[in-house]
Design an enzyme around this catalytic site. Structure first.
Site, short mmCIF file in Angstrom:
data_model
loop_
_atom_site.label_atom_id
_atom_site.label_comp_id
_atom_site.label_asym_id
_atom_site.label_seq_id
_atom_site.Cartn_x
_atom_site.Cartn_y
_atom_site.Cartn_z
N CYS A 54 47.33 45.50 47.97
CA CYS A 54 47.74 44.20 47.38
C CYS A 54 48.00 44.35 45.88
O CYS A 54 47.71 43.42 45.11
CB CYS A 54 46.70 43.11 47.63
SG CYS A 54 46.52 42.70 49.35
N ASP A 105 40.25 37.79 36.15
CA ASP A 105 40.06 38.00 37.58
C ASP A 105 38.86 38.93 37.74
O ASP A 105 38.96 40.13 37.49
CB ASP A 105 41.35 38.62 38.16
CG ASP A 105 41.19 39.02 39.62
OD1 ASP A 105 40.07 38.88 40.16
OD2 ASP A 105 42.18 39.49 40.20
N LYS A 147 32.85 39.81 48.50
CA LYS A 147 32.82 41.17 47.92
C LYS A 147 31.47 41.47 47.28
O LYS A 147 31.26 42.55 46.75
CB LYS A 147 33.93 41.33 46.87
CG LYS A 147 35.34 41.30 47.47
CD LYS A 147 36.36 41.64 46.40
CE LYS A 147 37.75 41.22 46.78
NZ LYS A 147 38.39 42.09 47.77
N HIS A 202 46.19 42.61 40.95
CA HIS A 202 46.24 42.33 42.39
C HIS A 202 47.27 41.22 42.61
O HIS A 202 47.48 40.38 41.72
CB HIS A 202 44.84 41.87 42.80
CG HIS A 202 44.62 41.69 44.26
ND1 HIS A 202 45.04 40.57 44.94
CD2 HIS A 202 44.00 42.46 45.18
CE1 HIS A 202 44.66 40.66 46.21
NE2 HIS A 202 44.04 41.81 46.39
N GLN A 213 36.60 42.21 41.25
CA GLN A 213 36.02 43.56 41.38
C GLN A 213 34.95 43.83 40.33
O GLN A 213 34.41 44.95 40.29
CB GLN A 213 37.12 44.62 41.27
CG GLN A 213 38.16 44.57 42.37
CD GLN A 213 37.61 44.95 43.74
OE1 GLN A 213 36.51 45.50 43.87
NE2 GLN A 213 38.37 44.67 44.78
C1 LIG Z 1 41.23 42.54 41.64
C2 LIG Z 1 41.28 41.58 42.78
N1 LIG Z 1 41.65 40.33 42.54
C3 LIG Z 1 41.72 39.40 43.50
C4 LIG Z 1 41.40 39.74 44.80
C5 LIG Z 1 41.51 38.68 45.86
O1 LIG Z 1 40.30 38.46 46.47
P1 LIG Z 1 40.25 37.49 47.74
O2 LIG Z 1 41.14 38.10 48.77
O3 LIG Z 1 38.81 37.48 48.12
O4 LIG Z 1 40.75 36.19 47.26
C6 LIG Z 1 41.02 41.03 45.11
C7 LIG Z 1 40.75 41.43 46.50
O5 LIG Z 1 40.78 42.56 46.88
C8 LIG Z 1 40.96 41.98 44.06
O6 LIG Z 1 40.60 43.24 44.31
#
Ligand SMILES: Cc1ncc(COP(=O)(O)O)c(C=O)c1O
Length: 418
Positions: free
Chosen positions: A373, A205, A231, A127, A208
């Site tokens: 993203c 990270d 989430k 992401h 998800q």
């Molecule tokens: C794999 C992953 N990492 C990071 C994020 C970023 O999350 P946030 O926008 O809540 O910071 C997301 C959000 O969709 C994600 O899917």
């Protein structure tokens, strides 16, 4: 109605007021939980209860409701620590979201440890939150940003590419636990072991993964683990950076201000104990409290059952999708459900992903289309530089997937694909 589901989603659904609304005059189906989850009334009520009965700043007041708010906030950190099997609250830093957690590490640990010519290793399925902070750091320091490639089927990480990249002895390996586009579950324990053998620190990270499966940071053994409350049934504006105590101890604070200090004189200051050293200023108190209640809710169902339920839904959806010609599903398929969560990105030949999402919306079914993203990944998957994505959670059932399949039939009818 399907009677064979692992979770009684009809009962769970009752806890989510928003799932009772209509959209375009039809009962609302929400298949966009990878973007953000819906909130159960337990979380909504906990926030309302905080503001209605014990709203006060924490850590400073000696009066009853301030102590109550402080206890609730600290209690939520204890729940989060238990949820991911951290040692204790000293390893749980509250931030706004996974993005902020990763940036915090890049700006503090990264600034301290990355030097010109050093390598930082990420992957092709990240992401933007786990790409851009490292690009910025690499530019600041003159470091090199490397990528673990995807395997030929574009569904999993190529472990040979990981091994090759580790020969550069990167200082940091930062990899997603679960891809928000492919749903792929990476073997982060193995990746961490391999990275450590080559002298790298590891950030996972978990945006998800934490909402959808049992996470054990002690078992993974990573230095850092980042995720977002919104989430996983919690409110927006609260996220978590888990850090091993030694790693967090070694890092300078990111922000200066109230609460993050032990003492301040005219020219200098000393830092508060962990995790408070990283939490300058008034905390997101309602967010912390709401996240604690979200964790309680998930625990009351059980992460193993949640994982099994989503796997069953994913299998059902993949089988239904395979009945159509001209639908391309990205990521691990029905034979690889062990390494896939309930995230299904797909393309329908001849139809733009945004048109698909719009037709779904007209049918009352919320899905997402775009680059999610994750532009480097999505651009490599689809010439439109966009894919449609449905994603499941505890409040979804097979009837929701039936509605999605109905929407696909509408797409096919409108675009004369039959
Ligand atoms: C794999 C992953 N990492 C990071 C994020 C970023 O999350 P946030 O926008 O809540 O910071 C997301 C959000 O969709 C994600 O899917």
């Amino acid at each position: 109605m399907h009677g064979d589901e692992l979770l009684d989603f009809d009962i769970i659904k009752e806890d989510f007021p928003i799932l009772g609304i209509k959209s375009h005059g039809k009962p609302f189906v929400y298949l966009d939980s990878a973007a953000t989850s819906q909130k159960p009334k337990q979380v909504i009520n906990a926030i309302s209860d905080y503001y209605s009965t014990y709203n006060a700043n924490i850590n400073r007041g000696v009066y009853e409701i301030s102590e109550r708010a402080t206890d609730a906030y600290i209690n939520s950190k204890m729940k989060v620590a238990g949820f991911i099997n951290a040692k204790g609250i000293e390893e749980i830093v509250y931030v706004r979201n996974a993005t902020e957690a990763i940036n915090l590490v890049a700006l503090t640990w990264g600034d301290q440890n990355i030097k010109s010519g050093d390598h930082i290793l990420i992957s092709e399925m990240e992401h933007h939150s786990n790409i851009v902070p490292w690009q910025l750091l690499a530019k600041r320091k003159g470091a090199v940003l490397d990528y673990v490639k995807l395997s030929n089927d574009r569904a999993t990480l190529d472990m040979a590419s990981l091994k090759e990249n580790l020969e550069n002895r990167p200082k940091l390996v930062s990899i997603t636990h679960v891809s928000n586009v492919l749903g792929t579950i990476n073997d982060v324990k193995r990746i961490t072991r391999m990275a450590h053998k080559n002298g790298a620190a590891v950030l996972i990270d978990g945006a998800q993964s934490a909402p959808h499966m049992k996470v054990d940071v002690s078992d993974i053994d990573c230095e850092f683990f980042a995720f977002s409350g919104h989430k996983m049934l919690g409110p927006t504006g609260i996220g978590v950076l888990y850090g091993k105590e030694a790693a967090l101890d070694s890092m300078p604070p990111l922000f200066g201000g109230g609460d993050m200090i032990k003492a301040v004189d005219k020219q200098s200051a000393t830092w508060n104990d962990l995790p408070w050293k990283f939490e300058a200023g008034t905390s997101n108190i309602e967010g912390g409290i709401g996240l604690g209640v979200a964790v309680d809710y998930l625990n009351s169902i059980g992460m193993d059952r949640i994982e099994a339920h989503e796997s069953e839904l994913t299998e059902y959806a993949l089988r239904e999708l395979s009945d159509f010609d001209g639908i391309n599903v990205f990521g691990p398929g029905v034979k690889d459900l062990r390494v896939k969560t309930g995230v299904i990105s797909f393309a329908i030949k001849g139809v733009h992903p945004h048109d698909i999402a719009t037709i779904f919306d007209n049918e009352g079914v919320a899905i997402r289309a775009g680059h999610h993203c994750a532009m480097p990944l999505v651009v490599s998957l689809a010439p439109e530089k966009a894919v449609s994505r449905m994603s499941f959670y505890i409040y979804n059932g097979k009837t929701d997937i039936d509605r999605a399949i109905g929407a696909i039939k509408t797409v096919r009818r409108i675009f004369k694909l039959d």
